[in-house]
Design an enzyme around this catalytic site. Sequence first.
Site, PDB file in Angstrom:
ATOM      1  N   HIS A   1      40.156  51.127  63.273  1.00  0.00           N
ATOM      2  CA  HIS A   1      41.688  50.434  62.602  1.00  0.00           C
ATOM      3  C   HIS A   1      41.665  49.604  63.870  1.00  0.00           C
ATOM      4  O   HIS A   1      42.306  48.675  63.789  1.00  0.00           O
ATOM      5  CB  HIS A   1      42.912  51.236  63.104  1.00  0.00           C
ATOM      6  CG  HIS A   1      43.325  51.272  61.475  1.00  0.00           C
ATOM      7  ND1 HIS A   1      43.902  51.557  60.574  1.00  0.00           N
ATOM      8  CD2 HIS A   1      44.060  50.007  61.326  1.00  0.00           C
ATOM      9  CE1 HIS A   1      43.976  51.616  59.803  1.00  0.00           C
ATOM     10  NE2 HIS A   1      44.690  50.212  59.931  1.00  0.00           N
TER      11      HIS A   1
ATOM     12  N   TYR B   1      45.588  54.476  50.961  1.00  0.00           N
ATOM     13  CA  TYR B   1      45.763  54.838  51.494  1.00  0.00           C
ATOM     14  C   TYR B   1      46.844  55.847  50.852  1.00  0.00           C
ATOM     15  O   TYR B   1      47.013  56.171  49.477  1.00  0.00           O
ATOM     16  CB  TYR B   1      47.372  54.239  52.141  1.00  0.00           C
ATOM     17  CG  TYR B   1      46.868  53.469  53.314  1.00  0.00           C
ATOM     18  CD1 TYR B   1      46.534  54.089  54.540  1.00  0.00           C
ATOM     19  CD2 TYR B   1      47.348  52.139  53.878  1.00  0.00           C
ATOM     20  CE1 TYR B   1      46.341  53.506  55.634  1.00  0.00           C
ATOM     21  CE2 TYR B   1      47.025  51.846  54.635  1.00  0.00           C
ATOM     22  CZ  TYR B   1      45.661  51.644  55.820  1.00  0.00           C
ATOM     23  OH  TYR B   1      45.737  51.562  56.856  1.00  0.00           O
TER      24      TYR B   1
ATOM     25  N   SER C   1      42.848  46.244  50.578  1.00  0.00           N
ATOM     26  CA  SER C   1      43.555  47.283  50.792  1.00  0.00           C
ATOM     27  C   SER C   1      44.517  48.033  49.906  1.00  0.00           C
ATOM     28  O   SER C   1      44.948  47.108  49.499  1.00  0.00           O
ATOM     29  CB  SER C   1      44.236  46.084  51.779  1.00  0.00           C
ATOM     30  OG  SER C   1      45.976  47.113  52.537  1.00  0.00           O
TER      31      SER C   1
ATOM     32  N   LYS D   1      37.392  56.525  56.321  1.00  0.00           N
ATOM     33  CA  LYS D   1      37.444  55.720  57.408  1.00  0.00           C
ATOM     34  C   LYS D   1      37.894  56.219  58.547  1.00  0.00           C
ATOM     35  O   LYS D   1      39.740  56.380  58.280  1.00  0.00           O
ATOM     36  CB  LYS D   1      38.290  53.726  57.090  1.00  0.00           C
ATOM     37  CG  LYS D   1      38.680  53.042  57.859  1.00  0.00           C
ATOM     38  CD  LYS D   1      38.286  51.281  57.123  1.00  0.00           C
ATOM     39  CE  LYS D   1      38.434  50.690  58.090  1.00  0.00           C
ATOM     40  NZ  LYS D   1      40.086  50.684  58.403  1.00  0.00           N
TER      41      LYS D   1
ATOM     42  N   THR E   1      41.305  56.107  53.973  1.00  0.00           N
ATOM     43  CA  THR E   1      41.980  55.651  55.185  1.00  0.00           C
ATOM     44  C   THR E   1      42.489  56.749  55.956  1.00  0.00           C
ATOM     45  O   THR E   1      43.537  56.923  54.918  1.00  0.00           O
ATOM     46  CB  THR E   1      42.070  53.856  55.849  1.00  0.00           C
ATOM     47  OG1 THR E   1      40.959  53.093  55.353  1.00  0.00           O
ATOM     48  CG2 THR E   1      43.084  54.171  57.121  1.00  0.00           C
TER      49      THR E   1
END
Length: 358
Positions: free
Chosen positions: A253, A138, A115, A229, A164
């Site tokens: 999510h 992100y 992440s 995503k 994402t």
Amino acid sequence: MVENRAVIPQDILTATDYQTHAKACLSSEAWQYLEAGAGKGVTLAANSTIFDDISLMPRPLRNVKGGHTHLTLFGQRFEHPLLLAPIAYQRLFHQDGETMTAVAASAQAGQMVVSSLASQTVEAIIEAAQQPLWFQLYWQGDRLRTLRLLKRALSCGYNAIMFTVDAPVKQAAITLPNHIQAVNLESPLTASALHPNQSMVFDGWMAQAPNWDDVAWLRDQIKGPFLIKGLLHLEDVEKSLELGCDGLVVSNHGGRVLDTVPSSLSVLPAIAKVVSGKACILFDSGIRSGQDAFKALALGADALMIGRPYVWGLASAGALGVAHVVRLMRDELEMTMALSGTRTLAEIKAFNTVILNQ
Ligand code: FNR
């Protein structure tokens, strides 16, 4: 305070058996952060109950000798299709956080997606893995900041980027302890002051959110595999294909962002039809067993990501626990394949192995 054990508990038969152990190891805040769904939890619940509405069709007597769960994604070979989903701040769940997950992914010859909100450096995590990993990106408020994070991940060996897009406006669901931070990120962008008639959502937070032009730009920055995503609408899926995305993650999510969006599995068959081999399809949200994994593969996924279940293993027994969760689910997947008369992941898709109950 995280109180992790380092041995596999005696009573574990399935991945979900780790859930109660994890709860006992974690603070109530960390537990709540891990388990919660958005709103009333409608999507969270639907993500897993939908799997029970699908029946498996047994095919006894077929020869399944030589069966296996191998697959190749973007030229990379894995022993099984159970990837570890990007999960933020893993030091909330184990003092050694993401590095433990990375070790487990390697030990099980699978893959971890790290992440953007990792609580350990991208360099330390990939060093622990001793194999190339994938990076979840992100948007960082603007192109320059996003590019700096992307380049850092690419330069230390992350070889697929998963962007994402379904959580651009998401309140932090936990007050982090001082020693746990998103260590790979720069300090947050300061939002420009709003006029009294402007909206905090539209003109504040969303001013820093990415749009389709940014996706096209990002695609151009990345030579290797680029996945998106969190798209569930068929027109968005089509657009992502037009922009040259190599893969999609059909995901809501884990039911954490917008309550009452469809369960991921309910939209998978239609998305698979639109994609129709033009890109790789990953699936997550709600997988709790190898049978669930089988059903998602049968309905169009090429590979899967598991989220909360591996964190239950991480909290309960560190790398050993994560590896055990993956192994248990893989064993169940193999057993389901065998009883369904399928020897390979491709055969799961090709045969009529599941029935959608009305
Ligand atoms: C997530 N998820 C997530 N996704 C992402 O793209 N970046 C992130 O940093 C996080 N962080 C995160 C934290 C926690 C605690 C959870 C539970 C989930 C979503 C995750 O990648 C995945 O989509 C879901 O967890 C899949 O659903 P299940 O398997 O948990 O039901």
